[in-house]
Scaffold this motif. Structure first.
Motif, PDB file in Angstrom:
ATOM      1  N   UNK A  33      10.828 -15.267 -18.119  1.00 57.43           N
ATOM      2  CA  UNK A  33      11.163 -15.903 -19.398  1.00 57.43           C
ATOM      3  C   UNK A  33      10.648 -15.086 -20.579  1.00 57.43           C
ATOM      4  N   UNK A  34       9.488 -14.447 -20.401  1.00 61.13           N
ATOM      5  CA  UNK A  34       8.955 -13.591 -21.468  1.00 61.13           C
ATOM      6  C   UNK A  34       9.850 -12.368 -21.660  1.00 61.13           C
ATOM      7  N   UNK A  35      10.253 -11.745 -20.550  1.00 62.15           N
ATOM      8  CA  UNK A  35      11.163 -10.597 -20.622  1.00 62.15           C
ATOM      9  C   UNK A  35      12.492 -11.015 -21.248  1.00 62.15           C
ATOM     10  N   UNK A  36      12.970 -12.173 -20.867  1.00 61.90           N
ATOM     11  CA  UNK A  36      14.232 -12.689 -21.387  1.00 61.90           C
ATOM     12  C   UNK A  36      14.176 -12.850 -22.901  1.00 61.90           C
ATOM     13  N   UNK A  37      13.101 -13.444 -23.418  1.00 59.43           N
ATOM     14  CA  UNK A  37      12.968 -13.642 -24.855  1.00 59.43           C
ATOM     15  C   UNK A  37      12.835 -12.312 -25.587  1.00 59.43           C
ATOM     16  N   UNK A  38      12.089 -11.385 -25.002  1.00 58.70           N
ATOM     17  CA  UNK A  38      11.914 -10.078 -25.638  1.00 58.70           C
ATOM     18  C   UNK A  38      13.251  -9.343 -25.753  1.00 58.70           C
ATOM     19  N   UNK A  92      15.058 -13.447 -10.391  1.00 62.35           N
ATOM     20  CA  UNK A  92      14.669 -13.574 -11.804  1.00 62.35           C
ATOM     21  C   UNK A  92      15.594 -12.732 -12.689  1.00 62.35           C
ATOM     22  N   UNK A  93      15.940 -11.531 -12.223  1.00 58.36           N
ATOM     23  CA  UNK A  93      16.852 -10.676 -12.991  1.00 58.36           C
ATOM     24  C   UNK A  93      18.204 -11.359 -13.172  1.00 58.36           C
ATOM     25  N   UNK A  94      18.665 -12.053 -12.145  1.00 58.85           N
ATOM     26  CA  UNK A  94      19.930 -12.782 -12.246  1.00 58.85           C
ATOM     27  C   UNK A  94      19.831 -13.895 -13.282  1.00 58.85           C
ATOM     28  N   UNK A 133      21.842 -14.395 -17.025  1.00 58.57           N
ATOM     29  CA  UNK A 133      22.623 -15.568 -17.390  1.00 58.57           C
ATOM     30  C   UNK A 133      22.180 -16.187 -18.717  1.00 58.57           C
ATOM     31  N   UNK A 134      20.886 -16.295 -18.951  1.00 62.14           N
ATOM     32  CA  UNK A 134      20.397 -17.099 -20.081  1.00 62.14           C
ATOM     33  C   UNK A 134      20.018 -16.294 -21.322  1.00 62.14           C
TER      34      UNK A 134
END
Length: 227
Positions: A6-11, A88-90, A94-95
């Protein structure tokens, strides 16, 4: 694993949102391409990546074209050293677009004259991001953090469809589903759902308190600067 994701996603979402907010060439195409995965049903995304990661299928074929022999490649969904990161990468794929769109909307509301004043003062791109964009969109950053972290606590479709929780990839929701439907322990599964609700509420409360503390700190620093 999903908390880190989730941290990577937000970054990544904030990075792409900042770049696309300044209208680069092909910006509309990339906005649509990055946002499109969030429109796809989670079950469909699970089936897509299930075959994408299956040994000998799409990903292995692509890596084979790059000169990597298939026998040197791991079993992406069975190797417990990497399978959770693969899932997690998948989820990030998506999000991320959903978070990115919220960031783009927030950045669009920033007063453009601040950029002009910063340019006159010699501020570079990092300074504009650090001292103009980030403080101005703090509320949306906190909102996205709440959405991402609460989502990481309740991940279900990706691990359920791709691995059915096997090989060490079971999440809280997948385990709760198995207890309720496979083992017929509905009471225990219901108790787990209540615990999950409490965890999400606690995370949201902590983040809101952190936001208020940051706001009070910014106000204090502004008052000192005026004095």
């Amino acid at each position: 694993y999903y908390m880190v994701g989730s941290v990577v996603q937000l970054a990544l979402a904030l990075l792409f949102a900042t770049i696309l907010s300044f209208n680069p060439k092909g910006g509309n195409f990339f906005r649509g391409a990055l946002y499109f995965p969030s429109l796809v049903c989670g079950i469909a995304v699970g089936f897509i990546f299930k075959y994408f990661y299956t040994h000998g299928f799409v990903l292995d074929s692509i890596l084979g074209l790059l000169g990597i022999p298939e026998d040197m490649l791991p079993f992406w969904l069975k190797d417990i050293r990497i399978n959770n990161w693969v899932l997690v990468a998948s989820s990030i794929w998506r999000y991320m677009g959903q978070n990115m769109v919220l960031f783009i909307g927030a950045i669009a509301s920033v007063d453009k004259t601040q950029y002009e004043a910063a340019a006159i003062d010699g501020a570079n791109a990092w300074h504009r991001f650090r001292y103009i964009i980030l403080p101005s969109i703090r509320t949306i950053v906190v909102l996205n953090m709440i959405l991402a972290i609460s989502g990481s606590l309740s991940v279900f479709e990706i691990p359920y469809v791709i691995t059915d929780g096997g090989f060490g990839t079971s999440t809280y929701f997948v385990l709760m589903d198995k207890l309720a439907h496979a083992n017929q322990k509905v009471g225990l599964a219901s108790a787990m759902a209540v615990v999950l609700l409490v965890l999400i509420l606690l995370v949201s409360a902590v983040q809101k308190l952190a936001e208020k503390k940051l706001d009070s700190g910014v106000r204090t620093s502004k008052r000192r600067a005026r004095k």
